[in-house]
Design a protein around this motif. Structure first.
Motif, mmCIF file in Angstrom:
data_model
loop_
_atom_site.group_PDB
_atom_site.id
_atom_site.type_symbol
_atom_site.label_atom_id
_atom_site.label_comp_id
_atom_site.label_asym_id
_atom_site.label_seq_id
_atom_site.Cartn_x
_atom_site.Cartn_y
_atom_site.Cartn_z
ATOM 1 N N GLU A 13 0.850 -1.188 0.000
ATOM 2 C CA GLU A 13 0.000 0.000 0.000
ATOM 3 C C GLU A 13 0.887 1.240 0.000
ATOM 4 O OE1 GLU A 13 -3.275 2.298 -0.076
ATOM 5 O OE2 GLU A 13 -3.349 0.120 -0.056
ATOM 6 N N HIS A 14 0.643 2.176 -0.893
ATOM 7 C CA HIS A 14 1.499 3.347 -1.033
ATOM 8 C C HIS A 14 1.561 4.218 0.212
ATOM 9 C CE1 HIS A 14 1.131 3.191 -5.693
ATOM 10 N NE2 HIS A 14 1.942 2.279 -5.208
ATOM 11 N N LEU A 15 0.496 4.265 0.963
ATOM 12 C CA LEU A 15 0.479 5.119 2.146
ATOM 13 C C LEU A 15 0.729 4.339 3.437
ATOM 14 C CD1 LEU A 15 -2.475 7.434 1.135
ATOM 15 C CD2 LEU A 15 -0.032 7.865 0.944
ATOM 16 N N SER A 16 1.300 3.153 3.331
ATOM 17 C CA SER A 16 1.611 2.351 4.508
ATOM 18 C C SER A 16 2.650 3.061 5.371
ATOM 19 C CB SER A 16 2.157 0.986 4.087
ATOM 20 O OG SER A 16 2.605 0.270 5.216
ATOM 21 N N ASN A 17 2.448 3.023 6.678
ATOM 22 C CA ASN A 17 3.387 3.632 7.614
ATOM 23 C C ASN A 17 4.346 2.613 8.217
ATOM 24 O OD1 ASN A 17 2.521 6.312 7.412
ATOM 25 N ND2 ASN A 17 0.793 5.878 8.727
ATOM 26 N N LYS A 18 4.287 1.373 7.749
ATOM 27 C CA LYS A 18 5.178 0.344 8.275
ATOM 28 C C LYS A 18 6.506 0.391 7.518
ATOM 29 C CE LYS A 18 5.725 -4.459 9.314
ATOM 30 N NZ LYS A 18 5.306 -5.817 9.080
ATOM 31 N N PRO A 19 7.614 0.698 8.215
ATOM 32 C CA PRO A 19 8.903 0.767 7.528
ATOM 33 C C PRO A 19 9.423 -0.618 7.150
ATOM 34 C CG PRO A 19 9.163 1.254 9.866
ATOM 35 C CD PRO A 19 7.702 1.074 9.619
ATOM 36 N N LEU A 20 10.180 -0.676 6.062
ATOM 37 C CA LEU A 20 10.826 -1.910 5.616
ATOM 38 C C LEU A 20 12.331 -1.781 5.812
ATOM 39 C CD1 LEU A 20 8.839 -2.559 2.321
ATOM 40 C CD2 LEU A 20 8.581 -3.716 4.501
ATOM 41 N N ASP A 21 12.999 -2.915 5.984
ATOM 42 C CA ASP A 21 14.427 -2.940 6.265
ATOM 43 C C ASP A 21 15.245 -2.456 5.065
ATOM 44 O OD1 ASP A 21 16.681 -3.547 7.878
ATOM 45 O OD2 ASP A 21 16.992 -5.350 6.684
ATOM 46 N N CYS A 22 16.151 -1.525 5.324
ATOM 47 C CA CYS A 22 17.016 -0.953 4.288
ATOM 48 C C CYS A 22 18.382 -0.637 4.881
ATOM 49 C CB CYS A 22 16.427 0.337 3.743
ATOM 50 S SG CYS A 22 14.841 0.189 2.936
ATOM 51 N N ILE A 35 18.025 0.333 8.839
ATOM 52 C CA ILE A 35 17.165 1.500 9.000
ATOM 53 C C ILE A 35 15.785 1.127 8.469
ATOM 54 C CG2 ILE A 35 19.110 3.079 8.720
ATOM 55 C CD1 ILE A 35 17.789 3.848 5.988
ATOM 56 N N GLY A 36 14.795 1.891 8.823
ATOM 57 C CA GLY A 36 13.452 1.667 8.309
ATOM 58 C C GLY A 36 13.177 2.625 7.173
ATOM 59 N N GLY A 37 12.702 2.123 6.063
ATOM 60 C CA GLY A 37 12.384 2.961 4.920
ATOM 61 C C GLY A 37 10.915 2.852 4.554
ATOM 62 N N GLN A 38 10.333 3.968 4.156
ATOM 63 C CA GLN A 38 8.936 3.967 3.720
ATOM 64 C C GLN A 38 8.693 5.150 2.797
ATOM 65 O OE1 GLN A 38 7.816 4.599 7.893
ATOM 66 N NE2 GLN A 38 6.300 6.041 7.134
#
Length: 66
Positions: A13-22, A35-38
């Motif tokens: 989802e484009h407006l997701s607030n859950k960060p992904l690992d980066c 770090i968390g990326g979103q």
């Protein structure tokens, strides 16, 4: 980011607030892992997002404090 994370990010989802690992890379000498990326931005910008390496995007990075 790994290819698996890139694939998940591209389908989420484009407006997701859950960060992904980066990882954050600065120049040729500084790397910060986990770090968390979103996506960042409003719904007015979201239709242009298609992946974190695509067009029309704004990103947000969350660095943890230790």
């Amino acid at each position: 980011m790994t290819q698996a994370t890139l694939n998940r990010w591209s389908k989420r989802e484009h407006l997701s607030n859950k960060p992904l690992d980066c990882a954050f890379v600065y120049g040729n000498y500084r790397v910060i892992y986990n770090i968390g990326g979103q996506y960042s931005g409003s719904p007015y910008h979201a239709p242009g997002f298609n992946s974190p390496i695509g067009n029309g995007l704004r990103l947000r990075a969350q660095f943890s404090r230790r």
